[in-house]
Write an enzyme that holds these catalytic residues in place. Structure first.
Site, short mmCIF file in Angstrom:
data_model
loop_
_atom_site.label_atom_id
_atom_site.label_comp_id
_atom_site.label_asym_id
_atom_site.label_seq_id
_atom_site.Cartn_x
_atom_site.Cartn_y
_atom_site.Cartn_z
N GLU A 144 32.77 -9.59 65.82
CA GLU A 144 33.24 -10.24 67.04
C GLU A 144 34.75 -10.17 67.17
OE1 GLU A 144 31.76 -14.23 67.33
OE2 GLU A 144 29.77 -13.58 66.67
N CYS A 175 42.05 -11.94 68.83
CA CYS A 175 41.60 -12.36 67.51
C CYS A 175 40.69 -11.26 66.96
CB CYS A 175 40.84 -13.68 67.67
SG CYS A 175 40.16 -14.31 66.14
N CYS A 193 31.35 -12.45 55.37
CA CYS A 193 32.41 -12.98 54.51
C CYS A 193 31.78 -13.51 53.23
CB CYS A 193 33.15 -14.10 55.24
SG CYS A 193 34.55 -14.77 54.31
N CYS A 217 32.41 -20.81 53.35
CA CYS A 217 32.83 -22.14 53.82
C CYS A 217 31.67 -22.76 54.62
CB CYS A 217 34.06 -22.04 54.70
SG CYS A 217 35.43 -21.20 53.88
N CYS A 262 31.44 -22.78 58.63
CA CYS A 262 31.74 -21.52 59.34
C CYS A 262 30.48 -20.69 59.59
CB CYS A 262 32.73 -20.72 58.49
SG CYS A 262 33.06 -19.07 59.13
N CYS A 307 34.53 -17.46 66.37
CA CYS A 307 33.86 -16.27 65.85
C CYS A 307 32.69 -16.56 64.93
CB CYS A 307 34.87 -15.40 65.12
SG CYS A 307 35.70 -14.33 66.27
N1 SAH Z 1 38.78 -16.13 56.62
C1 SAH Z 1 40.01 -16.55 57.20
C2 SAH Z 1 40.16 -16.12 58.64
C3 SAH Z 1 38.96 -16.19 59.50
S1 SAH Z 1 38.35 -17.78 59.87
C4 SAH Z 1 40.18 -18.04 57.05
O1 SAH Z 1 39.25 -18.71 56.66
O2 SAH Z 1 41.29 -18.51 57.28
C5 SAH Z 1 39.50 -18.31 61.12
C6 SAH Z 1 39.71 -19.81 61.20
O3 SAH Z 1 38.57 -20.45 61.80
C7 SAH Z 1 39.92 -20.48 59.87
O4 SAH Z 1 40.96 -21.42 59.95
C8 SAH Z 1 38.58 -21.15 59.66
O5 SAH Z 1 38.67 -22.16 58.71
C9 SAH Z 1 38.25 -21.59 61.04
N2 SAH Z 1 36.87 -21.97 61.29
C10 SAH Z 1 35.75 -21.44 60.76
N3 SAH Z 1 34.65 -22.06 61.25
C11 SAH Z 1 35.09 -22.98 62.12
C12 SAH Z 1 34.44 -23.95 62.95
N4 SAH Z 1 33.12 -24.08 62.97
N5 SAH Z 1 35.23 -24.75 63.71
C13 SAH Z 1 36.57 -24.61 63.71
N6 SAH Z 1 37.25 -23.73 62.95
C14 SAH Z 1 36.51 -22.94 62.16
FE1 SF4 Z 2 35.11 -16.68 55.49
FE2 SF4 Z 2 34.58 -18.34 57.46
FE3 SF4 Z 2 35.57 -19.28 55.19
FE4 SF4 Z 2 37.13 -17.81 56.82
S1 SF4 Z 2 36.24 -19.82 57.27
S2 SF4 Z 2 36.91 -17.64 54.59
S3 SF4 Z 2 35.60 -16.39 57.64
S4 SF4 Z 2 33.56 -18.30 55.44
#
Ligand code: SAH
Ligand code: SF4
Length: 341
Positions: free
Chosen positions: A90, A103, A110, A114, A117, A331
């Site tokens: 995406e 973006c 990944c 997390c 996410c 995303c």
């Molecule tokens: N992997 C990297 C970059 C991609 S994620 C990282 O984790 O920083 C981009 C951002 O979106 C990160 O700050 C992540 O923590 C946040 N993010 C992921 N899922 C989310 C959600 N459900 N609501 C808000 N932010 C989210």
């Molecule tokens: Fe990976 Fe999502 Fe964690 Fe970013 S927030 S490191 S994309 S699992």
């Protein structure tokens, strides 16, 4: 076969000259690629024999638009791109006062897992090549006719877990004939891969580093971010301090506000303590709800109170504006929908 777009102009020139072609041919090829032409037969100013040679030696990885959603509220565009092997990623194009920002994804899936996410849910598939990261910009520019003036590596994937290709991509941006987006208009977001932060420091690339912190201490952070067990906050914040000292650049901390998990005033106090004296900025993000997960975003009042505590303690803080809320612009979600169809 070699991926043509990932070669620098010098490398391409060298490869062509070893086969007897003059340097200007490499430039011509670059110009075609920048115009979005990826079929060698359509590069009509090249001699036929060179076109045949190119087809034997190189591929040009591209991205195809598989789905596209446009927000009727603010014009945000979200793409689901398909890569040459059928995998999907995406990307989101957003309009700000200063121009269009895109973006980009750096991996299919990944590894970091997390819990809040959507990308993390599906596990890891593969890294994107530098050319595939770059191709997302060309595809969006060609589709919409706008010029992308800033880029955030905040799409799917962890950029510092795909270090070589991400740095190669950053170098491609500034190359002759490239899209020319200055490093000061690039942000890279990481969940806290400490060795990657140190490597990036050495590169002397003046981009903005964003750290996804999302918690004021290890106990809370480890609940939602497994990466914290490998590199706990103490180590991460030390790397951040070292980064600031080495580069003189301010770091941005992302903090997703999750109802009842990390959004109390006590959390704000503790966060302020830990960041005290650092050249930094905290960006609060009301968490996006994700299908199949229980998380809820904090209330407006809670966020306001959290902001007030940080400000009182002298921490620079903003709340991220929500763009594309009608198209689920964060995303990871569109790809999951596609998978379940
Ligand atoms: N992997 C990297 C970059 C991609 S994620 C990282 O984790 O920083 C981009 C951002 O979106 C990160 O700050 C992540 O923590 C946040 N993010 C992921 N899922 C989310 C959600 N459900 N609501 C808000 N932010 C989210
Ligand atoms: Fe990976 Fe999502 Fe964690 Fe970013 S927030 S490191 S994309 S699992």
């Amino acid at each position: 076969m070699t991926d043509l777009r990932s070669l620098s102009l010098e490398d391409l020139t060298a490869q062509l000259s070893s086969r007897g072609y003059p340097a200007f041919r490499a430039k011509q090829i670059r110009q075609w690629l920048d115009r979005g032409v990826t079929e060698f037969d359509q590069m009509t100013n090249l001699p036929k024999d060179l076109r045949v040679t190119l087809a034997e030696l190189f591929t040009v990885p591209g991205v195809k638009i598989l789905r596209k959603l446009t927000s009727t509220i603010d014009g945000t565009v979200k793409y689901l791109f398909q890569l040459d092997d059928g995998e999907t990623v995406e990307s989101v194009l957003m309009q700000y006062k200063h121009g269009w920002s895109q973006c980009l994804s750096t991996q299919v899936g990944c590894k970091m897992g997390c819990t809040f996410c959507a990308t993390g849910m599906g596990g890891f598939v593969r890294n994107l090549s530098a050319a595939e990261i770059y191709a997302q910009i060309e595809a969006a520019q060609q589709d919409t006719g706008v010029r992308v003036s800033s880029v955030v590596l905040m799409g799917m994937g962890e950029p510092l877990d795909n270090y070589e290709q991400v740095v190669r991509f950053l170098r491609m941006l500034g190359e002759e004939g490239g899209v020319h987006i200055g490093m000061r208009h690039i942000s890279l977001s990481t969940c806290g891969v400490v060795p990657g932060i140190y490597r990036l420091m050495e590169e002397q690339i003046p981009l903005t580093l964003s750290i996804s912190l999302h918690a004021p201490n290890d106990a809370i952070r480890s609940l939602s971010m497994p990466v914290n067990k490998r590199w706990p906050m103490e180590e991460l914040l030390k790397a951040c301090r070292d980064y600031i000292e080495a580069t003189g650049r301010r770091i941005s901390f992302e903090y997703a506000m999750i109802d009842g998990l990390n959004d109390s005033d006590a959390c704000a106090e503790e966060l302020a303590e830990r960041l005290r004296g650092m050249l930094c900025h905290v960006n609060l993000i009301p968490v996006n709800t994700v299908e199949g997960k229980k998380q809820q975003r904090s209330s407006k009042e809670r966020i306001r109170s959290f902001v007030a505590v940080l400000e009182r303690k002298g921490i620079n803080v903003t709340v991220r504006r929500t763009l594309g809320s009608d198209i689920n612009a964060s995303c990871g979600q569109l790809r999951r929908q596609q998978d379940s169809h």
